[in-house]
Design a protein around this motif. Structure first.
Motif, mmCIF file in Angstrom:
data_model
loop_
_atom_site.group_PDB
_atom_site.id
_atom_site.type_symbol
_atom_site.label_atom_id
_atom_site.label_comp_id
_atom_site.label_asym_id
_atom_site.label_seq_id
_atom_site.Cartn_x
_atom_site.Cartn_y
_atom_site.Cartn_z
ATOM 1 N N TYR A 128 0.824 -1.217 0.000
ATOM 2 C CA TYR A 128 0.000 0.000 0.000
ATOM 3 C C TYR A 128 0.856 1.264 0.000
ATOM 4 C CZ TYR A 128 -4.336 -2.571 0.390
ATOM 5 O OH TYR A 128 -5.407 -3.398 0.119
ATOM 6 N N PHE A 129 2.048 1.179 0.598
ATOM 7 C CA PHE A 129 2.988 2.298 0.540
ATOM 8 C C PHE A 129 3.383 2.558 -0.913
ATOM 9 C CE2 PHE A 129 7.611 3.563 0.820
ATOM 10 C CZ PHE A 129 7.359 4.895 1.117
ATOM 11 N N GLN A 130 3.662 1.489 -1.636
ATOM 12 C CA GLN A 130 4.007 1.613 -3.058
ATOM 13 C C GLN A 130 2.850 2.210 -3.847
ATOM 14 O OE1 GLN A 130 6.935 0.992 -4.633
ATOM 15 N NE2 GLN A 130 6.722 -0.552 -6.207
ATOM 16 N N LEU A 131 1.642 1.714 -3.577
ATOM 17 C CA LEU A 131 0.465 2.212 -4.289
ATOM 18 C C LEU A 131 0.244 3.697 -3.985
ATOM 19 C CD1 LEU A 131 -1.730 1.140 -6.191
ATOM 20 C CD2 LEU A 131 -3.138 0.637 -4.190
ATOM 21 N N GLY A 132 0.442 4.086 -2.728
ATOM 22 C CA GLY A 132 0.295 5.488 -2.346
ATOM 23 C C GLY A 132 1.354 6.367 -2.984
ATOM 24 N N ASN A 169 -4.096 5.452 0.621
ATOM 25 C CA ASN A 169 -3.248 4.257 0.624
ATOM 26 C C ASN A 169 -2.071 4.369 1.586
ATOM 27 O OD1 ASN A 169 -4.446 2.357 -1.326
ATOM 28 N ND2 ASN A 169 -4.142 3.999 -2.782
ATOM 29 N N LEU A 170 -1.537 5.568 1.754
ATOM 30 C CA LEU A 170 -0.451 5.753 2.718
ATOM 31 C C LEU A 170 -0.945 5.556 4.152
ATOM 32 C CD1 LEU A 170 1.391 8.764 1.071
ATOM 33 C CD2 LEU A 170 2.278 6.440 1.319
ATOM 34 N N LYS A 171 -2.165 5.977 4.412
ATOM 35 C CA LYS A 171 -2.738 5.754 5.746
ATOM 36 C C LYS A 171 -2.999 4.267 5.987
ATOM 37 C CE LYS A 171 -4.742 10.345 6.385
ATOM 38 N NZ LYS A 171 -5.981 11.175 6.359
#
Length: 216
Positions: free
Chosen positions: A129-133, A148-150
């Motif tokens: 999700y870090f990558q997606l954010g 996504n970062l959250k």
């Protein structure tokens, strides 16, 4: 280690040779005598299909040899046959390499495939999700990036460097929305991680100039 990497790299042709030898042995001597050879052939072929060369891909990426990593990834002809956690890593690595070449659309599609394949561990899910954010942030889709970062922060990230990077990006998004209170809190938490990566340390120093001037 070199012997194991040799096996990973050549287990498909080894498996084919063993299979041919096992069949020949079975036809000429007997199938009972051929059992061990056929089992070894099956192990080689099944592990090739289910695991691919992902161990060596990770080693190449860690060594900074992206060209070799890409060549090894290209050996995987049927990624959907990979064992599910390995498939997740495969798509994650594909997303990373697409990020290196600034192909954000491919990076996004492959990280979503990684998420859909599941995650071998909780921290790894956070990294997905870090990558997606991060991709959404680079595409200037701040709403999706923030969401996504959250999610990544809730699921957990594996180290202080990635945690600090996520918090700094959240601080930047909050600043763009003039949510100064949240921006300062994210920035405080990012600094508290005490990252050592040069790029992140530089970002903290640069952002500190703006944070100190904010009201509230």
């Amino acid at each position: 280690m070199k012997a194991f990497n040799f096996f990973i790299l050549y287990r498909l042709p080894i498996g084919i040779v063993l299979l041919a030898g096992g069949i020949a042995l079975g036809l000429t001597v007997g199938w009972w005598e051929a059992t061990i050879v056929l089992v070894l052939a099956l192990v080689c072929l099944v592990t090739h299909v289910m695991f691919g060369p992902m161990r060596m891909v990770q080693e190449a990426v860690e060594a900074g040899d992206i060209e070799r990593a890409t060549a090894l990834m290209n050996q995987v002809k049927f990624p959907k046959l990979l064992y599910k956690p390995i498939r997740s890593v495969y798509y994650f690595m594909q997303s990373n390499m697409a990020m290196y070449s600034n192909d954000l659309d491919k990076a996004e599609s492959t990280i979503r495939q990684s998420i859909n394949s599941g995650s071998p561990m909780k921290e790894y899910e956070g990294m997905q999700y870090f990558q997606l954010g991060t991709i959404a942030y680079q595409k200037n889709d701040l709403k999706t990036a923030d969401q996504n970062l959250k999610i990544a922060m809730r699921k957990g990230l594996p180290d202080k460097e990635n945690t600090a990077a996520a918090l700094l990006t959240l601080a930047s998004i909050a600043m763009s929305r003039r949510d100064f209170k949240s921006a300062k809190e994210y920035f405080r938490r990012a600094k508290a991680q005490k990252p050592t990566t040069a790029q992140i340390v530089s970002q903290i120093k640069e952002m500190d100039k703006y944070i100190s001037r904010m009201p509230g």
